[in-house]
Structure formats: structure tokens, C-alpha cells
Scaffold this motif. Sequence first.
Motif, short mmCIF file in Angstrom:
data_model
loop_
_atom_site.label_atom_id
_atom_site.label_comp_id
_atom_site.label_asym_id
_atom_site.label_seq_id
_atom_site.Cartn_x
_atom_site.Cartn_y
_atom_site.Cartn_z
N MET A 1 -15.61 33.28 53.98
CA MET A 1 -14.88 31.54 54.25
C MET A 1 -13.89 31.85 53.60
SD MET A 1 -16.79 28.29 52.59
CE MET A 1 -15.87 28.56 50.96
N HIS A 2 -12.64 31.13 54.09
CA HIS A 2 -11.50 30.45 53.29
C HIS A 2 -10.91 29.37 53.59
CE1 HIS A 2 -7.30 30.60 52.78
NE2 HIS A 2 -7.20 31.85 52.78
N ASP A 3 -10.50 28.68 52.69
CA ASP A 3 -10.75 27.51 51.57
C ASP A 3 -9.04 26.96 53.31
OD1 ASP A 3 -11.72 27.59 49.39
OD2 ASP A 3 -10.34 27.96 48.33
N ASP A 4 -9.12 27.08 53.78
CA ASP A 4 -7.75 26.75 54.64
C ASP A 4 -8.10 26.67 56.02
OD1 ASP A 4 -4.79 26.02 55.40
OD2 ASP A 4 -4.37 26.57 54.95
N PRO A 5 -9.04 26.15 56.32
CA PRO A 5 -9.07 26.22 58.15
C PRO A 5 -7.89 27.10 58.82
CG PRO A 5 -9.33 24.41 57.63
CD PRO A 5 -8.80 24.36 56.31
N THR A 6 -7.44 26.38 58.99
CA THR A 6 -6.05 26.62 59.57
C THR A 6 -5.52 29.07 59.57
OG1 THR A 6 -3.91 26.39 58.16
CG2 THR A 6 -4.47 24.99 59.57
N VAL A 7 -5.50 29.20 58.18
CA VAL A 7 -5.93 30.35 58.06
C VAL A 7 -6.91 31.06 58.90
CG1 VAL A 7 -5.86 32.48 56.47
CG2 VAL A 7 -4.42 30.27 56.00
N VAL A 8 -8.16 30.85 59.17
CA VAL A 8 -9.00 31.24 60.00
C VAL A 8 -9.28 31.07 61.14
CG1 VAL A 8 -11.97 30.65 60.13
CG2 VAL A 8 -10.71 30.39 58.10
N GLU A 9 -8.25 29.65 62.40
CA GLU A 9 -7.94 29.47 63.35
C GLU A 9 -6.97 30.04 63.87
OE1 GLU A 9 -6.92 25.59 63.86
OE2 GLU A 9 -8.91 24.83 63.27
N GLN A 10 -6.28 30.58 62.80
CA GLN A 10 -4.73 31.41 63.17
C GLN A 10 -5.21 33.51 63.22
OE1 GLN A 10 -2.20 31.00 64.13
NE2 GLN A 10 -1.87 32.99 64.84
N ALA A 11 -6.16 33.95 62.15
CA ALA A 11 -6.47 35.10 62.20
C ALA A 11 -7.76 35.23 63.41
CB ALA A 11 -7.34 35.04 60.97
N VAL A 12 -8.39 34.59 63.95
CA VAL A 12 -9.31 34.33 65.39
C VAL A 12 -8.18 34.14 66.34
CG1 VAL A 12 -10.66 33.53 66.63
CG2 VAL A 12 -11.09 33.48 64.13
N ARG A 13 -7.14 33.32 66.39
CA ARG A 13 -6.26 33.57 67.55
C ARG A 13 -5.35 35.34 67.73
NH1 ARG A 13 -4.75 28.64 65.35
NH2 ARG A 13 -5.61 27.43 66.68
N ASP A 14 -5.15 35.57 66.31
CA ASP A 14 -4.25 37.19 66.64
C ASP A 14 -4.95 38.00 67.18
OD1 ASP A 14 -2.15 35.04 65.24
OD2 ASP A 14 -2.62 35.97 63.79
N ALA A 15 -6.58 38.30 66.27
CA ALA A 15 -7.62 39.13 66.66
C ALA A 15 -7.59 39.17 68.14
CB ALA A 15 -9.43 38.23 65.88
N VAL A 16 -7.94 38.11 69.02
CA VAL A 16 -7.98 37.46 70.11
C VAL A 16 -6.62 38.40 71.39
CG1 VAL A 16 -8.33 35.84 72.16
CG2 VAL A 16 -9.24 35.22 70.91
N ASP A 17 -5.75 38.00 70.48
CA ASP A 17 -4.45 38.67 70.99
C ASP A 17 -4.44 40.70 71.05
OD1 ASP A 17 -3.50 36.27 71.98
OD2 ASP A 17 -2.52 35.71 70.17
N ALA A 18 -5.08 40.55 69.71
CA ALA A 18 -4.95 41.68 69.83
C ALA A 18 -5.60 42.71 70.52
CB ALA A 18 -5.76 42.38 68.23
N GLY A 19 -7.27 41.93 71.28
CA GLY A 19 -8.15 42.76 72.08
C GLY A 19 -9.95 42.34 71.65
N TYR A 20 -9.86 42.02 69.79
CA TYR A 20 -11.27 41.65 69.78
C TYR A 20 -12.04 40.58 70.99
CZ TYR A 20 -10.27 44.16 65.84
OH TYR A 20 -10.44 45.46 64.95
N ARG A 21 -13.12 40.24 70.97
CA ARG A 21 -13.99 39.39 72.44
C ARG A 21 -15.01 39.46 71.02
NH1 ARG A 21 -9.72 39.66 73.24
NH2 ARG A 21 -8.76 39.56 75.76
N HIS A 22 -15.67 39.66 69.90
CA HIS A 22 -16.86 39.54 69.20
C HIS A 22 -16.64 39.35 67.51
CE1 HIS A 22 -18.47 42.81 72.43
NE2 HIS A 22 -18.88 41.78 72.33
N PHE A 23 -16.88 38.07 67.10
CA PHE A 23 -16.82 37.52 66.23
C PHE A 23 -18.53 37.44 65.32
CE2 PHE A 23 -12.79 36.72 68.67
CZ PHE A 23 -12.38 37.41 67.97
N ASP A 24 -18.25 37.79 64.51
CA ASP A 24 -19.29 37.15 63.47
C ASP A 24 -18.75 35.90 62.80
OD1 ASP A 24 -21.11 37.06 61.65
OD2 ASP A 24 -20.78 39.18 60.02
N CYS A 25 -19.67 35.58 63.19
CA CYS A 25 -19.95 33.46 62.28
C CYS A 25 -21.95 33.04 62.51
CB CYS A 25 -19.27 33.13 63.60
SG CYS A 25 -19.78 32.59 64.87
#
Length: 100
Positions: A1-25
Motif C-alpha cells: 500500500m502506498h499513501d499516494d494513489p497516483t504512485v500506485v497507478e503509475q507503477a502499474v502503468r509502467d509495469a504494463v508497458d514493461a510487459g507485466y500482465r499479472h498483478f498481486d492485489c
Amino acid sequence: MHDDPTVVEQAVRDAVDAGYRHFDCAYIYRNEKEIGKALRDKIAEGVLWNTMHKREEVVPACKKSLENFGFDYIDLYLVHWPVAFNYVNNYNYNCNINIV
């Protein structure tokens, strides 16, 4: 968990762009909204797709994949999303998502 939701959103966007398709949530992680937002954004951008996921398409698609692989069976056929794009033709789908 991160206090700033935009950090999490951007991390997921970056991960998708890098090829990730599975996310632990999970609900307990309190990151589902942020992950969902980032994934919806990537779907809208056309980066992620949901083809051959309608109930009537899954088994034929799996059989075609087995034929393409040259296998008699596979241990797991993972459908990444519980939604499907509307079928247009063999290679094109529009992005109006239908819950299946």
C-alpha cells in the motif's frame, strides 16, 4: 500500500508497458481501485486486449492454441480477464467491454 494513489497507478502503468500482465492485489492491500484505474486506462489506450474470452469462444480458442502448440493437453489455460471485447472479425475487436 502506498499513501499516494497516483504512485500506485503509475507503477502499474509502467509495469504494463514493461510487459507485466499479472498483478498481486487484494482487498486487504487497499490497492484495487488504483490497479483497476491503471488497467482500465491501458485497455482504453489499446495496450491490453480481451480477445476470445466470451463463454462460447474459450473452448474453441483453447483447442486452437493446443493445435498451434502441437500439444495434446496443457496444465493451465488462464483467462486473464473476466470480460471480453465484442467480436468484429478474426483479428479485430472493438473495445466495448462485455461482462461474461
